[in-house]
Design a protein around this motif. Structure first.
Motif, short mmCIF file in Angstrom:
data_model
loop_
_atom_site.label_atom_id
_atom_site.label_comp_id
_atom_site.label_asym_id
_atom_site.label_seq_id
_atom_site.Cartn_x
_atom_site.Cartn_y
_atom_site.Cartn_z
N GLY A 89 -3.32 6.04 -7.38
CA GLY A 89 -4.33 5.39 -8.21
C GLY A 89 -5.10 4.35 -7.43
N THR A 90 -5.70 3.41 -8.14
CA THR A 90 -6.58 2.42 -7.53
C THR A 90 -5.82 1.16 -7.16
OG1 THR A 90 -8.41 3.26 -8.86
CG2 THR A 90 -8.70 1.11 -7.82
N PHE A 91 -6.03 0.70 -5.93
CA PHE A 91 -5.43 -0.54 -5.46
C PHE A 91 -6.47 -1.65 -5.45
CE2 PHE A 91 -2.44 2.54 -3.98
CZ PHE A 91 -1.23 1.88 -3.85
N GLY A 92 -6.04 -2.85 -5.80
CA GLY A 92 -6.94 -4.00 -5.80
C GLY A 92 -6.39 -5.09 -6.68
N THR A 93 -7.19 -6.11 -6.90
CA THR A 93 -6.74 -7.27 -7.68
C THR A 93 -7.33 -7.31 -9.08
OG1 THR A 93 -8.49 -8.60 -6.67
CG2 THR A 93 -6.33 -8.63 -5.60
N ALA A 94 -8.16 -6.35 -9.43
CA ALA A 94 -8.75 -6.33 -10.78
C ALA A 94 -7.71 -5.85 -11.80
CB ALA A 94 -9.98 -5.42 -10.80
N ALA A 95 -7.96 -6.15 -13.04
CA ALA A 95 -7.04 -5.73 -14.11
C ALA A 95 -6.84 -4.22 -14.07
CB ALA A 95 -7.59 -6.16 -15.47
N GLY A 96 -5.58 -3.79 -14.19
CA GLY A 96 -5.25 -2.38 -14.18
C GLY A 96 -5.06 -1.79 -12.80
N HIS A 97 -5.35 -2.55 -11.77
CA HIS A 97 -5.19 -2.06 -10.40
C HIS A 97 -3.79 -2.37 -9.87
CE1 HIS A 97 -9.80 -2.05 -9.39
NE2 HIS A 97 -9.48 -1.30 -10.46
N ILE A 98 -3.35 -1.59 -8.90
CA ILE A 98 -2.08 -1.87 -8.22
C ILE A 98 -2.34 -2.97 -7.19
CG2 ILE A 98 -0.27 -0.92 -6.75
CD1 ILE A 98 -1.04 1.88 -7.86
N ASP A 99 -1.74 -4.13 -7.40
CA ASP A 99 -2.01 -5.25 -6.48
C ASP A 99 -0.84 -5.57 -5.56
OD1 ASP A 99 -0.20 -6.50 -8.20
OD2 ASP A 99 -1.38 -8.35 -8.39
N THR A 100 0.25 -4.80 -5.69
CA THR A 100 1.44 -5.03 -4.86
C THR A 100 2.05 -3.68 -4.52
OG1 THR A 100 1.85 -7.09 -6.08
CG2 THR A 100 3.65 -6.25 -4.73
N LEU A 101 2.36 -3.47 -3.24
CA LEU A 101 2.95 -2.21 -2.80
C LEU A 101 4.30 -2.49 -2.14
CD1 LEU A 101 2.73 0.86 -2.40
CD2 LEU A 101 1.61 0.40 -0.19
#
Length: 305
Positions: free
Chosen positions: A185-197
């Motif tokens: 899916g989508t990584f990033g810091t916006a709501a709903g995004h994966i922000d930690t791997l």
């Protein structure tokens, strides 16, 4: 002269070179300790084998490290082996201080701002009962996107066979990372995004550059090396086995002995590339099912000289 309990080495093992990422953290945290690292490359990859096979290798290596090297503690620097066998090793070796690995999803929950966390690992780790219990205990605190990465650990293993990365092998690592990250899916810091791997395999630390290029600079990468090193220190202190900090720090190959059950040259290349250790610190061993009968082939050190 017989070493004191405090002077005996700490055993560290993994299915291959991935555990060198943990060894690097241990070295930094415990500069006065001696280590014996065993890469079971002759029987890898663990992540795509059954639990019974991995457990049998874990028991054999534990017996070998105790009988041949007199280890004072053991770090199982492999998520797959920890999931498959650490509970049995604790039962069979109650007097051996033991540290295992698990994907660092607890620290990831504390770090995540979006509440959406990615976890990559071997299929053996991510389908284990131990991981299911860990994940279940945290399901109410975050949403987890779990992605098995078949073949990635093995590709990383091959990519470290040369001090300078081989172009084709590096390309394979990039392609696998690209495939699995895209599936999450989508990584990033916006709501709903994966922000930690969460890097749920010790090998994956050595693909950090490729992963970072895919997920972007703002996403946090979480691995287990430093927490394991701190836990090892706490355990040695609690059992009175911590090396005397007043002792002189041993020379490189007295401090770090690296052994492989597979080909010697890949371990030597990885040791030079990731730990800045000379090739003479590496040797080969055969670790049969009974563990204690292993023979270390010290003559292989001559290849480095």
């Amino acid at each position: 002269m017989t070493p004191t309990s405090q002077q005996r080495p700490i055993g560290v093992f993994d299915s291959g070179i991935g555990g060198l990422s943990v060894l690097r953290a241990l070295q930094a945290e415990l500069p006065h300790e001696r280590f014996v690292y065993l890469a079971d490359s002759g029987h890898a990859p663990y992540g795509e084998r059954g639990d019974a096979y991995v457990a049998a290798r874990t028991h054999a290596i534990t017996r070998y490290l105790q009988a041949v090297h007199g280890i004072k503690a053991l770090v199982v620097a492999c998520n797959t082996a920890t999931a498959a066998a650490i509970h049995e090793v604790r039962t069979q070796c109650p007097d051996l201080p033991l540290v295992g690995l698990e994907p660092a999803i607890k620290p990831a929950v504390a770090l995540s701002q979006t509440g959406r966390i990615g976890v990559i690992g071997t299929r053996g780790t991510l389908t284990s009962g131990k991981f299911a219990l860990l994940l279940g205990s945290l399901q109410s605190q975050a949403e987890f996107v779990v992605q098995p990465c078949d073949g990635l650990a093995y590709a990383i293993e091959r990519s470290t066979e040369h001090a300078v990365p081989d172009a084709a092998e590096s390309s394979e690592v990039r392609e696998l990372c690209t495939r699995y990250i895209a599936a999450m899916g989508t990584f990033g810091t916006a709501a709903g995004h994966i922000d930690t791997l969460v890097l749920g395999c010790t090998h994956y630390v050595f693909a950090e550059e490729e992963l970072r290029a895919l997920i972007g600079p703002a996403v946090r990468l979480v691995d287990t090396g430093e927490p394991v090193a701190r836990q090892t220190r706490r355990l040695l202190q609690a059992t009175g086995l911590l090396a005397d900090p007043g002792d002189e720090i041993p020379a490189a190959c007295d401090r770090m002995q690296l052994i492989t059950t597979g080909s010697l040259l890949p371990l030597q290349a990885a040791a030079q590339r990731w730990l800045q250790l000379p090739a003479r610190c590496c040797s080969t061993a055969t670790v049969p099912a009974d563990g204690a009968g292993a023979m270390v082939h010290e003559a292989n050190r001559a290849l480095a000289q």
